[in-house]
Design a protein around this motif. Structure first.
Motif, short mmCIF file in Angstrom:
data_model
loop_
_atom_site.label_atom_id
_atom_site.label_comp_id
_atom_site.label_asym_id
_atom_site.label_seq_id
_atom_site.Cartn_x
_atom_site.Cartn_y
_atom_site.Cartn_z
N VAL A 94 46.35 7.55 -22.28
CA VAL A 94 46.54 8.58 -21.25
C VAL A 94 47.97 9.11 -21.30
O VAL A 94 48.20 10.33 -21.32
N ALA A 95 48.94 8.18 -21.31
CA ALA A 95 50.35 8.59 -21.34
C ALA A 95 50.67 9.39 -22.60
O ALA A 95 51.40 10.38 -22.56
N ALA A 96 50.10 8.96 -23.73
CA ALA A 96 50.36 9.65 -24.99
C ALA A 96 49.81 11.07 -24.97
O ALA A 96 50.45 12.02 -25.44
N THR A 97 48.62 11.22 -24.42
CA THR A 97 48.02 12.56 -24.32
C THR A 97 48.86 13.47 -23.44
O THR A 97 49.12 14.64 -23.79
N GLU A 98 49.33 12.96 -22.31
CA GLU A 98 50.16 13.77 -21.42
C GLU A 98 51.51 14.07 -22.07
O GLU A 98 52.06 15.17 -21.93
N PHE A 99 52.07 13.11 -22.80
CA PHE A 99 53.34 13.33 -23.48
C PHE A 99 53.24 14.45 -24.51
O PHE A 99 54.11 15.32 -24.61
N LEU A 100 52.17 14.43 -25.27
CA LEU A 100 52.04 15.40 -26.35
C LEU A 100 51.60 16.78 -25.87
O LEU A 100 52.08 17.80 -26.39
N PHE A 101 50.72 16.83 -24.89
CA PHE A 101 50.08 18.11 -24.58
C PHE A 101 49.95 18.43 -23.10
O PHE A 101 49.45 19.50 -22.75
N GLY A 102 50.34 17.52 -22.22
CA GLY A 102 49.98 17.75 -20.84
C GLY A 102 51.11 17.66 -19.85
O GLY A 102 52.17 18.26 -20.02
N ASP A 103 50.94 16.82 -18.84
CA ASP A 103 51.85 16.70 -17.70
C ASP A 103 52.70 15.45 -17.90
O ASP A 103 52.22 14.33 -17.74
N PRO A 104 54.00 15.58 -18.24
CA PRO A 104 54.82 14.39 -18.50
C PRO A 104 54.98 13.48 -17.29
O PRO A 104 55.13 12.27 -17.45
N ALA A 105 54.95 14.05 -16.08
CA ALA A 105 55.04 13.19 -14.89
C ALA A 105 53.83 12.27 -14.80
O ALA A 105 53.94 11.07 -14.47
N ALA A 106 52.65 12.81 -15.11
CA ALA A 106 51.44 11.98 -15.12
C ALA A 106 51.52 10.94 -16.24
O ALA A 106 51.01 9.82 -16.11
N GLY A 107 52.17 11.33 -17.34
CA GLY A 107 52.36 10.38 -18.44
C GLY A 107 53.21 9.20 -18.03
O GLY A 107 52.92 8.05 -18.39
#
Length: 747
Positions: free
Chosen positions: A554-567
Motif C-alpha cells: 500500500v505504502a509503495a503504491t502511494e509513494f510511486l503514484f498516489g497520496d504520500p500522506a496515505a503512504g
C-alpha cells in the motif's frame, strides 16, 4: 552465547585467561583444545567478556557442514537476499568490521570450520577467530591452546582452599548443601575427590551433586574405587578420559531404571525439548507417559538435565558431553534408530500443526516456536535424507515449512528441497510443491538462473489447479520484482485459480501482490481496492506476517503514484505490526517508504534522515537496496529532491545522522509525528522503558543471554548488563523470568 556459559559462577583460570588473550593479541586464529568437560567453552566465554564486539556461534547443535555459513550468518543477523553464497555474504559483512568471532564446539565440523576460517581471515583483517574443539583445525597460522584440567591440590597444602579445583568443588557443593565449607576436617577428602576426577571441571560439578546424599569422604572413596576399576591395566594417557567416564558411569548407575531410559532417549533431541515432547518421544517400553514429569525432575536433581525458561515455557537440555553419553547408551540398546524415527514423527506433527495454524492469531507464537525448535527440525530432516524410504516424509515436512524458510533462511529451505527431491520416486506429489518452492526461494535470493531452470521444469510437470496456481504466482512475483508488464495478468490468473481451488491463504497471497502490480501498471484506484481487501482478509484471520507486507505494498503504491500522506500512514501501520514477527527486511523497506513519502510531502531534512536510517537498517542485515526495480530510481529522485531543497551538504548531514541511529531508534523516529514531537503509538514506548531497553527486554524474554544480546546489538556485554539492571529497577522486578512475563503481558 549459550546459556550453559552463564548458568553458574566462573571459578579460577586466571593464568589461562591471560595466556589466551595474549595469543589473540598476536594471532588472528586461536583454538582452545581439550577433552569434553575440561572447560573450553567456559574459558572462551570468559575471554569474550572483555571484548568490545563479539559474535558467538554455538555449533554443538549443528550436524550438517554445509549449513555452517548459514549458522554464522544467522548469528550475525544477516539474511540471504543476494545471489551469492552465504560464506561470501558473511565475508562481505565482516570485511570492514573489527570483532571477535567465536566458533564453539567445532570438533565434528573441523574441515568445514577450517575452510570457513580461511576465507574469513583472508578477506577480513579486523576479525579474530576464537574456536573451541577437541582437536585443532589444522590451519597454517593457527595458535593452539590446550586447555588443561584444573590443578589438583596437595592434601597437605595449608592453602588448599585457594586451589581452583577445590574452589570449584566448594562452589558447586554449596548449591546442594548450602552450609558446606572446606575445613581442616574435610580438606584432605576434598583434595582426594578432585584428584580422582583429574581436575576436570565438568566431572567435579557432576560429582559435587552427590553431596546431597554422601559425605565428602564417602564421595572420595567411591570415586577412587571406580577410577581404579576403570583404569586398571591402562596407560596413564587414558586416565583423564577414564576420570570423566567414571563420573558419568557413576551418575548413570545412581539413576533409576526410568531415569536411565529417559537420559538415553532424550539424547535424540537437538537444542532442547519441552515436557510434551519428552512424553511423546521418550515414553513407552518401561517408561509410562504419566511418569515422565517425575523422571525429568529426577534428572534435573542429578544435574543430567538443565532446566531453562523461554518466554514463560520451560525447556530442558543436556550438555553435549552428557548428551553424547546418553546417545551411546541408546545405540548400545539398539534403540537409536527407533527413537530418531519417533523424534522425526514428533517434528512432523509439530510442522503439520504449524502449517494448519500459520494463517491465524497464533502466527507470532508459531514463528517463535519454530525458531526455537529449528535444531530439532534440522535433525528430523537429516534423518529423512539418510534413508530413501523416509525421504517422501521429509519432503512433505520441508514443503509444509515453506513459511519457516522465509524466517530462517531461503538457502536452507532450498537445500532440503533439492536433497529430498533427489531421493524420492517421481510419482511423489510433493515433488511439484518442492519445485515451485525451490524456485520461489531462489527468486527471493536473487538467484535468477536457478529460478528460471527450476520454474520451467516444474511448469512442465504441474497438473493440478493448485500446482498451476502456485507456478503462476511465482512467475508473477518475478515479473513484479522486475517491473515487467505481465505481472498483474499472471497474479490475477493465480488468484483466480487459488479461489477456484478453495485456497484462501493462496488467494490473499496473490491478491496482495496483484495490488502492487496494478499500481505499477498505473491502475492506482483498482490497486487500492485490491490491497485494502487483502489487508482486511488477513486482519480477519489474525494474520500478521503477510498483512505487514500488504501494508508495504500500500505504502509503495502511494509513494510511486498516489497520496504520500496515505503512504506514510500505511508504512507506519506496517512498522507497528511487524515487530510481532521480527521481520528485519520489512523494517528497512517500510522505513524507506516513509522516507520517500516524507520527502514527497516537502519535509526534505526528515526524509533524508529517514532514508539514512533505512539504509543503515538494511545494511546491518546484508541488504543494500529494495529489490523491486521500480523503487530504486524513485528513491534516488527523492534524495535529489532533498538536495535541491536543502543543499547537498545539508542533505548529506541529515542522511548521515539517520544512518547513525540504531534500528530501534529509527523506528521510534519514523513513528514520531515530527522531529521534535512525541512518538506516535508504538509498542516499544508502552511503559517506562527507553527504545533500547525495550529492545533488550524483548531479547531477554526470548531467552537470550547477556552475551547473545551484546553480540546481536554490537555492544559490550557490560552495557547490556547495565541495561538489564535498569529494566529490573524501572519495572520493580527481581529477575529475568519476570522480565519475560512483563514483555508477554505488554505485547
Amino acid at each position: 552465547m549459550t546459556e550453559t556459559v552463564e548458568r553458574t559462577s566462573y571459578v579460577g583460570r586466571r593464568g589461562e585467561l591471560d595466556a589466551v588473550r595474549a595469543l589473540l593479541a598476536a594471532a588472528p586464529l586461536v583454538t582452545l583444545t581439550g577433552p569434553g568437560g575440561v572447560g573450553k567453552t567456559r574459558l572462551a566465554a570468559r575471554v569474550a567478556e572483555t571484548e568490545p564486539d563479539v559474535v558467538w556461534v554455538s555449533l554443538a547443535e549443528l550436524r550438517d557442514p554445509q549449513l555452517l555459513p548459514d549458522t554464522v550468518a544467522v548469528a550475525l543477523g544477516l539474511v540471504d537476499r543476494q545471489a551469492r553464497t552465504r560464506t561470501e555474504i558473511v565475508v562481505d559483512h565482516l570485511r570492514d568490521r573489527t570483532l571477535l568471532l567465536v566458533l564453539d564446539n567445532c570438533e565434528h565440523l573441523v574441515e568445514a570450520c577450517a575452510r570457513f576460517a580461511d576465507e574469513v581471515l583472508a578477506a577480513c583483517p579486523g576479525v579474530r577467530l576464537l574456536t573451541t574443539s577437541r582437536q585443532s583445525l589444522g590451519m597454517a597460522g593457527e595458535r593452539v591452546f590446550p586447555v588443561p584440567p584444573l590443578a589438583v591440590p596437595d592434601p597437605d597444602d595449608p592453602g588448599i582452599a585457594d586451589n581452583d579445583a577445590v574452589r570449584l568443588f566448594a562452589d558447586r557443593a554449596t548449591a546442594v548443601v548450602p552450609d558446606f565449607a572446606v575445613t581442616a576436617a574435610n580438606a584432605a577428602d576434598v583434595a582426594r575427590a578432585c584428584a580422582a576426577l583429574d581436575g576436570l571441571p565438568l566431572a567435579i560439578e557432576l560429582a559435587a551433586v552427590r553431596l546431597r546424599s554422601l559425605s565428602v569422604r564417602q564421595l572420595a572413596d567411591r570415586l577412587g574405587h571406580r577410577l581404579a576399576l576403570l583404569t586398571r591395566g591402562r596407560h596413564r594417557v587414558s586416565v583423564r578420559h577414564g576420570s570423566f567416564q567414571a563420573v558419568l558411569d557413576w551418575s548413570h548407575d545412581l539413576c533409576g531404571p526410568e531415569e536411565r531410559l529417559l537420559w538415553a532417549r532424550a539424547s535424540v533431541f537437538v537444542g532442547g525439548f519441552d515436557l510434551a515432547a519428552a512424553e511423546e518421544v521418550c515414553s513407552g517400553d518401561g517408561l509410562d507417559r504419566a511418569d515422565v514429569l517425575d523422571v525429568v525432575d529426577g534428572l534435573i536433581d542429578k544435574s543430567i538435565l538443565l532446566r531453562e525458561e523461554h518466554r514463560g515455557a520451560v525447556r530442558y537440555r543436556m550438555l553435549e558431553t552428557v548428551r553424547e553419553y546418553g546417545e551411546d547408551r541408546l545405540r548400545a540398546a539398539d534403540d537409536l534408530d527407533r527413537r530418531r524415527r519417533l523424534h522425526r514423527d514428533w517434528c512432523l506433527d509439530l510442522v503439520a500443526r504449524y502449517q494448519a495454524e500459520w494463517m491465524g492469531a497464533r502466527q507470532p507464537a508459531w514463528i517463535e516456536r519454530m525458531r526455537v525448535e529449528h535444531p530439532n527440525l534440522r535433525a528430523a530432516l537429516d534423518f529423512c535424507t539418510a534413508d530413501r524410504d523416509e525421504a517422501a516424509t521429509g519432503l512433505r515436512m520441508a514443503c509444509d515449512l515453506r513459511y519457516h524458510w522465509f524466517v530462517v533462511g531461503f538457502e536452507e529451505g532450498r537445500l532440503w528441497c533439492r536433497r529430498l527431491v533427489a531421493l524420492v520416486d517421481p510419482s511423489v506429489p510433493e515433488r511439484i510443491t518442492a519445485g515451485w518452492l525451490d524456485a520461489l526461494l531462489a527468486l527471493m535470493q536473487g538467484s535468477r538462473d536457478a529460478y528460471l531452470a527450476t520454474i520451467d521444469a516444474v511448469d512442465a510437470e504441474a497438473v493440478s489447479d493448485l500446482d498451476r496456481a502456485n507456478v503462476l504466482q511465482v512467475r508473477g512475483l518475478k515479473a513484479l520484482v522486475d517491473n515487467e508488464a505481465d505481472a498483474a495478468d499472471l497474479l490475477a490468473a493465480a488468484s483466480a485459480r487459488f479461489q477456484a481451488a478453495g485456497d484462501r491463504p493462496g488467494e490473499l497471497w496473490a491478491q496482495h501482490n496483484l495490488g502492487l502490480a496494478l499500481g505499477l501498471r498505473g491502475e492506482v484506484d483498482r490497486a487500492r481496492e485490491v490491497l485494502h481487501r487483502a489487508r482486511d482478509g488477513y486482519a480477519a484471520m489474525g494474520e500478521v506476517f503477510w498483512q505487514s507486507w500488504t501494508l508495504f505494498n500500500v505504502a509503495a503504491t502511494e509513494f510511486l503514484f498516489g497520496d504520500p500522506a496515505a503512504g506514510v500512514d500505511a508504512a507506519r501501520a506496517g512498522l507497528r505490526l511487524q515487530h510481532r514477527v521480527g521481520n528485519k527486511i520489512l523494517t528497512g523497506f517500510l522505513l524507506s517508504m516513509i522516507a520517500g513519502c516524507t520527502t514527497a510531502l516537502g519535509d526534505h531534512a526528515r526524509g533524508a534522515r529517514l532514508l539514512g536510517a533505512a539504509t543503515a537498517a538494511m545494511r546491518r542485515i546484508g541488504v543494500y537496496a529494495i529489490e523491486y526495480a521500480a523503487f530504486t530510481p524513485r528513491l534516488r529522485a527523492a534524495m535529489e529532491d532533498a538536495a535541491r531543497g536543502l543543499g547537498k551538504d545539508a542533505r548529506d548531514r541529515a542522511f548521515a545522522s539517520g544512518a547513525a541511529l540504531s534500528t530501534a531508534e529509527a523506528i521510534d523516529y519514523a513513528l514520531a509525528d515530527t522531529d521534535g514531537g512525541a512518538p506516535a503509538a508504538h509498542p516499544d514506548r508502552d511503559g517506562p522503558l527507553t527504545a533500547r531497553e525495550a529492545e533488550i527486554a524483548r531479547m531477554v524474554a526470548k531467552g537470550m543471554t547477556n552475551q547473545q544480546v551484546a553480540s546481536a546489538l554490537g555492544i559490550a556485554r557490560r552495557t547490556v548488563e547495565t541495561h538489564v539492571q535498569h529494566i529490573l529497577g524501572k519495572l520493580d522486578l527481581a529477575n529475568r523470568t519476570q522480565i519475560a512475563t512483563w514483555v508477554a503481558t505488554h505485547g
